[in-house]
Scaffold this motif. Sequence first.
Motif, PDB file in Angstrom:
ATOM      1  N   ALA A 161       0.828  -1.215   0.000  1.00 36.96           N
ATOM      2  CA  ALA A 161       0.000   0.000   0.000  1.00 36.96           C
ATOM      3  C   ALA A 161       0.861   1.263   0.000  1.00 36.96           C
ATOM      4  O   ALA A 161       0.402   2.329  -0.447  1.00 36.96           O
ATOM      5  CB  ALA A 161      -0.934   0.001   1.204  1.00 36.96           C
ATOM      6  N   ARG A 162       2.095   1.157   0.468  1.00 33.69           N
ATOM      7  CA  ARG A 162       3.015   2.300   0.485  1.00 33.69           C
ATOM      8  C   ARG A 162       3.845   2.404  -0.790  1.00 33.69           C
ATOM      9  O   ARG A 162       4.738   3.241  -0.896  1.00 33.69           O
ATOM     10  CB  ARG A 162       3.956   2.199   1.693  1.00 33.69           C
ATOM     11  CG  ARG A 162       3.249   2.253   3.038  1.00 33.69           C
ATOM     12  CD  ARG A 162       4.237   2.108   4.189  1.00 33.69           C
ATOM     13  NE  ARG A 162       3.552   2.072   5.479  1.00 33.69           N
ATOM     14  CZ  ARG A 162       4.175   2.048   6.660  1.00 33.69           C
ATOM     15  NH1 ARG A 162       5.502   2.069   6.694  1.00 33.69           N
ATOM     16  NH2 ARG A 162       3.479   1.998   7.783  1.00 33.69           N
ATOM     17  N   GLY A 163       3.590   1.533  -1.764  1.00 33.77           N
ATOM     18  CA  GLY A 163       4.325   1.585  -3.018  1.00 33.77           C
ATOM     19  C   GLY A 163       5.659   0.885  -2.980  1.00 33.77           C
ATOM     20  O   GLY A 163       6.541   1.158  -3.806  1.00 33.77           O
ATOM     21  N   ILE A 164       5.834  -0.049  -2.039  1.00 36.84           N
ATOM     22  CA  ILE A 164       7.063  -0.818  -1.908  1.00 36.84           C
ATOM     23  C   ILE A 164       6.899  -2.147  -2.635  1.00 36.84           C
ATOM     24  O   ILE A 164       5.859  -2.804  -2.532  1.00 36.84           O
ATOM     25  CB  ILE A 164       7.392  -1.057  -0.426  1.00 36.84           C
ATOM     26  CG1 ILE A 164       7.613   0.282   0.292  1.00 36.84           C
ATOM     27  CG2 ILE A 164       8.604  -1.965  -0.256  1.00 36.84           C
ATOM     28  CD1 ILE A 164       7.615   0.170   1.807  1.00 36.84           C
ATOM     29  N   THR A 165       7.903  -2.533  -3.405  1.00 35.25           N
ATOM     30  CA  THR A 165       7.895  -3.835  -4.063  1.00 35.25           C
ATOM     31  C   THR A 165       8.259  -4.903  -3.040  1.00 35.25           C
ATOM     32  O   THR A 165       9.288  -4.797  -2.369  1.00 35.25           O
ATOM     33  CB  THR A 165       8.908  -3.863  -5.225  1.00 35.25           C
ATOM     34  OG1 THR A 165       8.533  -2.877  -6.194  1.00 35.25           O
ATOM     35  CG2 THR A 165       8.947  -5.232  -5.882  1.00 35.25           C
ATOM     36  N   VAL A 166       7.424  -5.929  -2.925  1.00 38.38           N
ATOM     37  CA  VAL A 166       7.607  -6.933  -1.876  1.00 38.38           C
ATOM     38  C   VAL A 166       7.867  -8.306  -2.483  1.00 38.38           C
ATOM     39  O   VAL A 166       7.158  -8.752  -3.388  1.00 38.38           O
ATOM     40  CB  VAL A 166       6.372  -7.009  -0.952  1.00 38.38           C
ATOM     41  CG1 VAL A 166       6.564  -8.102   0.104  1.00 38.38           C
ATOM     42  CG2 VAL A 166       6.130  -5.663  -0.283  1.00 38.38           C
ATOM     43  N   ILE A 167       8.899  -8.967  -1.969  1.00 35.35           N
ATOM     44  CA  ILE A 167       9.159 -10.382  -2.230  1.00 35.35           C
ATOM     45  C   ILE A 167       8.956 -11.100  -0.910  1.00 35.35           C
ATOM     46  O   ILE A 167       9.469 -10.652   0.122  1.00 35.35           O
ATOM     47  CB  ILE A 167      10.590 -10.605  -2.748  1.00 35.35           C
ATOM     48  CG1 ILE A 167      10.820  -9.818  -4.047  1.00 35.35           C
ATOM     49  CG2 ILE A 167      10.869 -12.092  -2.951  1.00 35.35           C
ATOM     50  CD1 ILE A 167      12.281  -9.757  -4.450  1.00 35.35           C
ATOM     51  N   GLY A 168       8.212 -12.179  -0.913  1.00 35.23           N
ATOM     52  CA  GLY A 168       7.925 -12.884   0.333  1.00 35.23           C
ATOM     53  C   GLY A 168       8.290 -14.346   0.276  1.00 35.23           C
ATOM     54  O   GLY A 168       7.839 -15.062  -0.625  1.00 35.23           O
ATOM     55  N   THR A 169       9.132 -14.810   1.218  1.00 31.13           N
ATOM     56  CA  THR A 169       9.367 -16.249   1.314  1.00 31.13           C
ATOM     57  C   THR A 169       8.215 -16.863   2.095  1.00 31.13           C
ATOM     58  O   THR A 169       7.746 -16.305   3.092  1.00 31.13           O
ATOM     59  CB  THR A 169      10.694 -16.575   2.008  1.00 31.13           C
ATOM     60  OG1 THR A 169      10.659 -16.127   3.365  1.00 31.13           O
ATOM     61  CG2 THR A 169      11.858 -15.915   1.288  1.00 31.13           C
ATOM     62  N   VAL A 199      14.514 -13.618  -8.849  1.00 29.48           N
ATOM     63  CA  VAL A 199      13.431 -12.652  -9.100  1.00 29.48           C
ATOM     64  C   VAL A 199      13.862 -11.225  -8.794  1.00 29.48           C
ATOM     65  O   VAL A 199      13.179 -10.275  -9.184  1.00 29.48           O
ATOM     66  CB  VAL A 199      12.159 -13.010  -8.288  1.00 29.48           C
ATOM     67  CG1 VAL A 199      11.651 -14.384  -8.687  1.00 29.48           C
ATOM     68  CG2 VAL A 199      12.411 -12.943  -6.789  1.00 29.48           C
ATOM     69  N   ALA A 200      15.002 -11.077  -8.103  1.00 31.77           N
ATOM     70  CA  ALA A 200      15.528  -9.745  -7.796  1.00 31.77           C
ATOM     71  C   ALA A 200      17.032  -9.737  -8.074  1.00 31.77           C
ATOM     72  O   ALA A 200      17.848  -9.710  -7.142  1.00 31.77           O
ATOM     73  CB  ALA A 200      15.251  -9.369  -6.347  1.00 31.77           C
ATOM     74  N   PRO A 201      17.421  -9.783  -9.367  1.00 27.10           N
ATOM     75  CA  PRO A 201      18.847  -9.893  -9.709  1.00 27.10           C
ATOM     76  C   PRO A 201      19.698  -8.728  -9.214  1.00 27.10           C
ATOM     77  O   PRO A 201      20.915  -8.872  -9.066  1.00 27.10           O
ATOM     78  CB  PRO A 201      18.829  -9.966 -11.244  1.00 27.10           C
ATOM     79  CG  PRO A 201      17.503  -9.404 -11.659  1.00 27.10           C
ATOM     80  CD  PRO A 201      16.557  -9.751 -10.557  1.00 27.10           C
ATOM     81  N   ASP A 202      19.081  -7.591  -8.953  1.00 30.15           N
ATOM     82  CA  ASP A 202      19.823  -6.439  -8.419  1.00 30.15           C
ATOM     83  C   ASP A 202      19.855  -6.419  -6.899  1.00 30.15           C
ATOM     84  O   ASP A 202      20.300  -5.444  -6.291  1.00 30.15           O
ATOM     85  CB  ASP A 202      19.208  -5.133  -8.929  1.00 30.15           C
ATOM     86  CG  ASP A 202      19.337  -4.973 -10.437  1.00 30.15           C
ATOM     87  OD1 ASP A 202      20.338  -5.471 -10.993  1.00 30.15           O
ATOM     88  OD2 ASP A 202      18.437  -4.391 -11.054  1.00 30.15           O
TER      89      ASP A 202
END
Length: 302
Positions: A161-169, A199-202
């Motif tokens: 909701a805050r515009g943060i990209t989230v990856i979740g294990t 999924v997040a190479p950087d």
Amino acid sequence: MSTAITFSAYGGPDVLTPSRVATPEPGPGQVRVRVRAASVNPIDVRIRAGLMRGIFPVEFPMVPGWDVAGVVDAVGEGASAAVGDEVFGVAVTGGYSEYALLDRPFPRPEGLSAETAAAMITVGEAAYRALEHLGAEPGRTLLIHGAGGSVGTVAVQLATARGITVIGTTAERDAARVSGLGATAVRYGEGWAERVGAVAPDGVDFVLDASGAGVLADSVALAGDPRRVITIADPSAAEHGVRFTGTDPADRFPGALPELAALIAAGRLDIPVWRTYPLAEAARAHADIEARRNQGKILLLP
């Protein structure tokens, strides 16, 4: 006298026993509530098992639990609520009980059930607190370990909701639900760091560990700085230079609870409730959590 769940020694779920205890009387600024719902949290299980004795020492017999919602039935001088008010908050006398005392009762808004109000308190505050301490900004990438758990579920929703990209294990069974909340779900367990890297190479900007599954070393490597990693679940945090949050009351954000309650009442935040049990079946609730059967919060209904 009233009924509460107590334990007088560390051990398995069977140490939890329905007991007759003195009904607490509110002191100055306090209210007593007739508990309608009490939340069962993983931290309750760890304390009961003795796994947190170095962080949360207890005096036996102990009434576990903190998160309650109910109706005020007695008030102390200067209390901020009145008899008959529907409130929720953190119990100072143990939440697995027919009656509990609150130092800081919050009004329960219409549209928020007692069950959901109780379910939200610890997990909602923990997720909110962790994000505030990390200071993650819109456009950044946040990795959440344990994204399918109760704290993780809230953190995913607040962060996206805050515009943060989230990856979740998360576990395979929870992957679709986590993805539905707006995160990229990655299976936890051996090889998780490689899967996150795919999924997040950087790399990732920040990490929230809500799992306590021994992931801190690799998390620091992914984030590039231990100051960008926070845990609410791994007591070995200091060994990795990582902040552990949750033991210091001054570290918490209780003032966030009305905001979270309003979000739930408005349909903008979901707190999954998996099952409710009568108060006397607290041991069953703890066994469910230890066996990881639950997919959402468990509540006791006195």
